[in-house]
Design a protein around this motif. Structure first.
Motif, PDB file in Angstrom:
ATOM      1  N   UNK A 470       4.691  -5.033   0.639  1.00 19.30           N
ATOM      2  CA  UNK A 470       4.675  -4.990   1.853  1.00 19.30           C
ATOM      3  C   UNK A 470       4.871  -3.364   2.199  1.00 19.30           C
ATOM      4  N   UNK A 471       5.487  -2.630   0.969  1.00 17.08           N
ATOM      5  CA  UNK A 471       5.719  -1.186   1.223  1.00 17.08           C
ATOM      6  C   UNK A 471       4.850  -0.380   0.746  1.00 17.08           C
ATOM      7  N   UNK A 472       3.646  -1.058   0.448  1.00 11.27           N
ATOM      8  CA  UNK A 472       2.674  -0.049   0.137  1.00 11.27           C
ATOM      9  C   UNK A 472       2.426   0.169  -1.653  1.00 11.27           C
ATOM     10  N   UNK A 488       2.012   3.585  -8.007  1.00  7.69           N
ATOM     11  CA  UNK A 488       1.835   4.469  -6.903  1.00  7.69           C
ATOM     12  C   UNK A 488       1.692   3.516  -5.335  1.00  7.69           C
ATOM     13  N   UNK A 489       1.761   4.366  -4.347  1.00  9.12           N
ATOM     14  CA  UNK A 489       1.587   3.983  -3.276  1.00  9.12           C
ATOM     15  C   UNK A 489       0.316   4.373  -2.275  1.00  9.12           C
ATOM     16  N   UNK A 496       0.152   1.082   7.724  1.00 13.93           N
ATOM     17  CA  UNK A 496       0.405   0.574   9.069  1.00 13.93           C
ATOM     18  C   UNK A 496      -0.770   0.171   9.691  1.00 13.93           C
ATOM     19  N   UNK A 497      -2.042   0.487   9.220  1.00 13.71           N
ATOM     20  CA  UNK A 497      -3.308  -0.270   9.948  1.00 13.71           C
ATOM     21  C   UNK A 497      -3.179  -1.743   9.375  1.00 13.71           C
ATOM     22  N   UNK A 542      -1.178  -6.533   0.833  1.00 11.33           N
ATOM     23  CA  UNK A 542      -2.472  -6.201   0.980  1.00 11.33           C
ATOM     24  C   UNK A 542      -3.195  -6.115  -0.342  1.00 11.33           C
ATOM     25  N   UNK A 543      -4.577  -6.110   0.086  1.00 14.28           N
ATOM     26  CA  UNK A 543      -5.524  -5.916  -0.963  1.00 14.28           C
ATOM     27  C   UNK A 543      -6.638  -4.870  -0.868  1.00 14.28           C
ATOM     28  N   UNK A 544      -6.829  -4.128  -1.721  1.00 11.48           N
ATOM     29  CA  UNK A 544      -7.851  -2.913  -1.435  1.00 11.48           C
ATOM     30  C   UNK A 544      -8.904  -2.901  -2.464  1.00 11.48           C
ATOM     31  N   UNK A 545     -10.242  -2.834  -2.085  1.00 16.58           N
ATOM     32  CA  UNK A 545     -11.370  -2.726  -2.995  1.00 16.58           C
ATOM     33  C   UNK A 545     -12.176  -1.465  -2.858  1.00 16.58           C
TER      34      UNK A 545
END
Length: 850
Positions: A470-472, A488-489, A496-497, A542-545
Motif C-alpha cells: 500500500x506504500x508503493x 524500489x517504489x 495515488x491513481x 497493487x499489481x503492475x504488468x
C-alpha cells in the motif's frame, strides 16, 4: 468496366481511321506518301496489337485491384480470429489452475455460490465468454454462470478427451454443454487437486463466437455491402457469414486460395473470390482448416463509390504521380505511351510535308486528317487515363485506409486483454492475503514471486509482472534486474491513481513513455488495485504488468502490412509522437511529420490522401482507434492511438520537367505563302521552336543507345537511322537542356529525340516533349533583346504567338551546329535566379541562360 470499354472503343476508332487514311494516301498520292506509308502501316499494325494487349492488361489490372482489395480483407478475417483465439488458449490454462476453483472441484470447499461468484467475476473481466462451466470427471456439472440453460450432466466426449490431455482441448461443434446453440466454440482443460495433483475435473470456457464474428464483420465489411465476408471450415463450408440471408452458414462455397484471376460460379452468379488460411500466431495454428474468404459478384465488383481524388490533387502532384505510372500501374503507362505515339506520328508527318507545295499538299491534307483524328482520340485517351488513374489511386487509398483500420483494431483488441489480465490477477487470493499482512516474510515473498513467474510463463506478452504494497514498495517481480527492482517504489502519482480506483472493474494505465521497469524503453504499464480478502473497499497494494510493447506493436504493424511492398506503418498518439514504427529512420519517441488534420480524426474515423514523403510520391492513410468491446468505450480509460501508413510510388519532381501541351495551345489564324513553318517542342518547361525545314523526324528516347565514347557531358548517346538503301547511319544525340542551362535533363516517358539536319551534318536533340508544327508570319518573329551580343546565343529570335501572349524561343540552327560540331560557341554558364523585378514573361529564365 465502362472506362475500359470506352478505351477499347477509342482504340478501335483509331485503328479504323488509320486504315481509311492509309488507303486514301495510297490512292491519292502514292508517290508523295511513299516515305510515310511504311510508318503508317507499322503504326496501324502496332495499334491493332495494342488494342488487344492494352484492353487485356486493363482488364487484368482492374481484376487485380479487386482481388487485392478483397484478399486483404479475407486475410484479416482469419488473422483477427486466430489472434483472438490464441488469447483463449492462455486463459483456459491459467484459470484451470485457479486455487479457489480447484479447491471447490476437489471438495476441499463446498460453496457453489462462492465458485459461481468467482467465475462471474472472471466473466466480468473477460467479456468474450458467454458461459463458464466446471464438471467433475464423470461429466456432472458442478457450477455454471449462464442461468438460461441450466445443466446437470454432460455426455459430450470432450470431457474424456480433456481428462486425457495434458494441454487445452479446442472444440467447435454441436454440444449438450450449450443446448441453445447449433454450434459452440469451447476451450477446455483438466483441473488438478491442489494438494495431491490428481485429475479432479474439467474447466470449460465457452467463447461468445457469434458476437465476436458479428463485430469483425461490422467493423471490416465494405460499407456498400457489395461483397460478403465469410469464415470457412476445412471442407469449404461456411462457419459464419456477414450476410446469412445471402450465403447462410453450412453452405459449401468455391474457394480461391491461389489468388488466380478467374470467375467462380456459385448459385447461378459469377464471383471474384479470395481465400486465406491462417499462418498461425505465436505458435498457435488456429482451429484446423479454418479460412477467411471474401466473395464479390462480378457485376458489382468494378462499381462502387465514385472518387474525386484527382480533383483534390495539385497539378504538380498529379503530374508527378503520372511520371511513375510504369511502376504503380503498367496499363496506365501503356495508355500514356500510346497517346504519345499518336502525337509523334502526326508531328513527324507534319514535319515531312513542311514547306512542300503542289502534289505534296495532298499528303498534307491527309496528315491534317491524321492530326484531327489524333486530337479527337487523344481526348478519349485523356479521359481513359483519367478514369484508370482515378481507379488505381482510389483502390490504393481504400486499401491503405483498410490497413490502418485493421492496425488500430489489432492494437485495441490486444490491449483489451491486458486490461482484463491485470484486474483478474489482482483478485488472486494469495496476493490479497499476503499484501493485507502488516509484514511479509521471505517465504511469502518467494511464494508471490513463484505465482508471478507462473503467470508470466503463460502470458509471454509481458516482460515483467510485479506487486507492491500500500506504500508503493515493490515486494516481488519477474524479469531482469530483480535486485534493483524489488525494494524500489512506484511513483507517487501512479500509487495515488491505483489507490483511488473505485472497484474491481477499474484499472489504471501509465502514459506511454520510458520506464526503468522496461529497460528505459517506452511502454504501457497496466495497474490494478489489490484489495483485502475480507474488505473490497480496502486497497492493500497493487499489481503492475509491463507490456512488451516494442516487439508486440512492431509485430502488429508487420501483420497489418501483410508483406505489402513500399509501405511503412506507424502507431502515433494525438501529438504525432511515434509509439511504434516499421521505418528504422523514425524511431519510437520521435515525431511523425503528418498533416495535423489527420491527427484530429474522430474515434473510429479514417482518412487518406496523396503527399510527398521522404522525397517520394506517396499515399498516406490513417485511422483513429475506437476501442474494443467496453475497452476505451465505456470503462473510463481514454488513450487514443492513430495508425498511419505510407505507400510510396517513386521519387518526387520527376514530373516537373513535363509540360502539358494543353497549356500552350496555339491560336490558328489566316495563313499565307510567306509563312514560315516551325517544329515546336518543350524543354525545361518552356516552349521552343526550330525551323521545320531542318527537322527530319522525332523518335522516342528509348531508341537511344548509351555509349562511353563521347567526351562531352552534353552527349547522351547515339541513334541509328535507317535509310531507303538499308544503310544505317549513326548520329550523336545531344541534350538540349544541357546545352541551354549547363545541367543534365531528367528523362521521362515523354522524352523525345528530334533528328535535325544542317548541310551535311545530322544530330539528335533530346527534348522533354513534342508540341506541334505550326506556321508563323514574318511579322510574328523578332530578334531577342540580347541578340546583338554576337555568336554566344543559341536563341536569337522569339516568336510572338497568340497575339503576343505566348513567347516561343526559336533556336538558330547554324549556331546550334557550330557548337555541337565545331565547339565554336562557348557553353553558357548555369542560369542565375532572376530577381522579382525581372520575372516578366514565360521562358525568360531559359532565354537568358541561352
Amino acid at each position: 468496366m465502362r472506362d475500359v470499354a470506352k478505351c477499347e472503343q477509342s482504340l478501335q476508332e483509331l485503328n479504323l481511321m488509320w486504315r481509311v487514311i492509309e488507303a486514301s494516301a495510297k490512292m491519292n498520292c502514292p508517290t508523295e506518301a511513299k516515305t510515310i506509308l511504311p510508318t503508317m502501316a507499322a503504326t496501324r499494325s502496332g495499334f491493332s496489337r495494342l488494342e488487344r494487349e492494352l484492353v487485356s492488361s486493363l482488364v487484368e489490372e482492374k481484376v487485380r485491384n479487386v482481388l487485392a482489395e478483397i484478399g486483404t480483407k479475407a486475410q484479416y478475417v482469419i488473422d483477427i480470429v486466430v489472434r483472438n483465439l490464441f488469447e483463449r488458449t492462455a486463459d483456459v490454462g491459467f484459470l484451470a489452475t485457479d486455487r479457489e476453483l480447484c479447491n471447490f472441484v476437489a471438495g476441499i470447499t463446498d460453496s457453489a455460490e462462492a465458485a459461481r461468484y468467482r467465475l462471474r467475476e472472471y466473466r466480468n473481466k473477460y467479456t468474450v465468454y458467454d458461459e463458464i462451466i466446471l464438471t467433475d470427471t464423470d461429466g456432472n456439472v458442478l457450477v455454471q454462470i449462464d442461468p438460461a440453460t441450466p445443466l446437470e450432466h454432460t455426455a459430450d466426449p470432450l470431457i474424456q478427451q480433456t481428462l486425457e490431455s495434458e494441454t487445452y482441448v479446442e472444440t467447435f461443434r454441436t454440444t449438450d454443454l450449450r443446448p441453445s446453440k447449433d454450434r459452440a466454440l469451447i476451450y477446455s482443460r483438466r483441473m488438478h487437486h491442489p494438494q495431491t495433483g490428481a485429475v479432479i475435473g474439467v474447466l470449460c470456457l465457452c467463447f461468445h463466437f457469434e458476437e465476436e464474428m458479428a463485430g469483425i464483420f461490422y467493423a471490416h465489411r465494405d460499407p456498400e455491402a457489395r461483397a460478403n465476408m465469410l469464415l470457412l471450415d476445412g471442407d469449404n463450408r461456411v462457419i459464419s457469414s456477414a450476410d446469412a440471408l445471402w450465403i447462410p452458414p453450412g453452405t459449401e462455397v468455391p474457394v480461391n486460395a491461389t489468388g488466380q484471376a478467374r470467375l467462380m460460379m456459385f448459385c447461378g452468379r459469377e464471383y471474384l473470390v479470395r481465400t486465406f488460411a491462417s499462418e498461425g500466431y505465436q505458435g498457435y495454428p488456429g482451429p484446423v482448416g479454418w479460412q477467411g474468404q471474401v466473395m464479390i459478384p462480378v457485376e458489382v465488383a468494378f462499381s462502387g463509390i465514385v472518387s474525386d481524388v484527382l480533383s483534390r490533387l495539385s497539378p504538380e502532384l498529379a503530374e508527378g504521380l503520372l511520371s511513375h505510372a510504369h511502376s504503380f500501374c503498367p496499363p496506365l503507362y501503356d495508355i500514356m505511351t500510346a497517346a504519345k505515339t499518336i502525337q509523334r506520328i502526326v508531328w513527324n508527318g507534319q514535319v515531312m510535308t513542311a514547306g512542300q507545295r503542289g502534289e505534296m499538299l495532298k499528303l498534307k491534307t491527309i496528315l491534317d486528317q491524321i492530326s484531327e483524328t489524333g486530337n479527337r482520340s487523344n481526348e478519349l485517351f485523356a479521359q481513359s487515363i483519367h478514369d484508370l488513374y482515378q481507379t488505381v489511386l482510389s483502390s490504393s487509398m481504400r486499401d491503405a485506409e483498410f490497413t490502418t483500420s485493421l492496425l488500430v483494431d489489432l492494437l485495441d483488441r490486444n490491449l483489451y486483454e491486458r486490461s482484463d489480465d491485470c484486474r483478474w490477477w489482482a483478485l488472486t487470493p494469495e496476493l490479497r492475503a499476503a499484501l493485507a499482512q502488516p509484514a511479509i516474510d521471505e517465504a511469502t515473498t518467494a511464494r508471490l514471486a513463484e505465482i508471478l513467474a507462473y503467470i508470466n510463463g503463460l502470458y509471454t506478452v509481458y516482460t515483467r509482472l510485479f506487486i507492491y504494497d500500500r506504500n508503493g514498495r515493490i515486494i516481488a517481480s519477474t524479469g531482469d534486474d530483480l535486485d534493483s527492482v524489488v525494494g524500489s517504489s512506484i511513483d507517487e502519482a501512479t500509487l495515488a491513481q491505483v489507490a483511488s480506483l473505485r472497484n474491481q472493474q477499474h484499472y489504471h494505465v501509465s502514459a506511454f513513455g520510458p520506464s526503468a521497469l522496461y529497460g528505459g524503453q517506452d511502454t504501457y504499464i497496466y495497474h490494478a488495485a489489490v484489495r483485502a480478502l475480507d474488505n473490497d473497499d480496502e486497497v492493500v497494494g497493487g499489481i503492475g504488468i509491463v507490456f512488451d510493447s516494442a516487439p508486440e506493436f512492431h509485430n502488429m504493424l508487420l501483420a497489418g502490412l501483410a508483406g505489402k511492398e513500399k509501405m511503412s506503418a506507424f502507431y502515433v498518439n494525438r501529438s504525432g509522437r511515434i509509439l511504434s514504427s516499421t521505418d528504422g529512420s523514425r524511431p519510437v519517441g520521435s515525431t511523425l511529420d503528418i498533416d495535423l488534420a489527420m491527427l484530429q480524426l474522430a474515434n473510429g474515423e479514417c482518412s487518406s490522401g496523396v503527399t510527398s514523403h521522404d522525397g517520394q510520391y506517396a499515399i498516406v492513410a490513417c485511422s483513429a482507434s475506437n476501442g474494443y468491446r467496453e475497452f476505451k468505450v465505456s470503462d473510463g480509460y481514454k488513450e487514443d492511438v492513430i495508425s498511419v501508413v505510407f505507400q510510396c510510388f517513386g521519387a518526387t519532381n520527376q514530373g516537373s520537367q513535363q509540360s502539358a501541351s494543353s497549356e500552350f495551345l496555339l491560336e490558328s489564324g489566316a495563313t499565307s505563302s510567306e509563312d514560315l513553318e516551325y517544329a515546336t517542342f518543350f524543354s525545361d518547361n518552356s516552349l521552343f521552336a526550330i525551323s521545320a525545314a531542318n527537322v527530319m523526324e522525332a523518335v522516342p528516347f528509348s531508341s537511344v543507345l548509351p555509349t562511353s565514347m563521347g567526351n562531352r557531358t552534353e552527349q547522351v548517346g547515339v541513334l541509328g537511322l535507317n535509310h531507303d538503301d538499308q544503310h544505317k547511319e549513326f548520329v550523336w544525340v545531344f541534350d538540349l537542356g544541357h546545352l541551354i542551362r549547363g545541367t543534365r535533363s531528367a528523362v521521362t516517358s515523354s522524352s523525345q529525340v528530334m533528328i535535325v539536319r544542317h548541310g551535311a551534318h545530322t544530330i539528335g536533340l533530346l527534348v522533354d516533349e513534342l508540341h506541334a508544327v505550326p506556321q508563323f508570319s514574318p511579322a510574328q518573329i523578332t530578334h531577342t533583346p540580347l541578340a546583338m551580343q554576337g555568336d554566344s546565343m543559341l536563341v536569337s529570335q522569339v516568336i510572338k504567338a497568340n497575339g503576343g501572349k505566348l513567347l516561343i524561343q526559336a533556336i538558330e540552327v547554324e549556331r546550334l551546329f557550330a557548337y555541337v560540331i565545331d565547339g565554336t560557341i562557348p557553353l553558357p554558364p548555369p542560369a542565375q535566379e532572376p530577381d522579382a523585378s525581372t520575372q516578366a514573361m514565360p521562358g525568360e529564365r531559359q532565354l537568358m541562360a541561352a
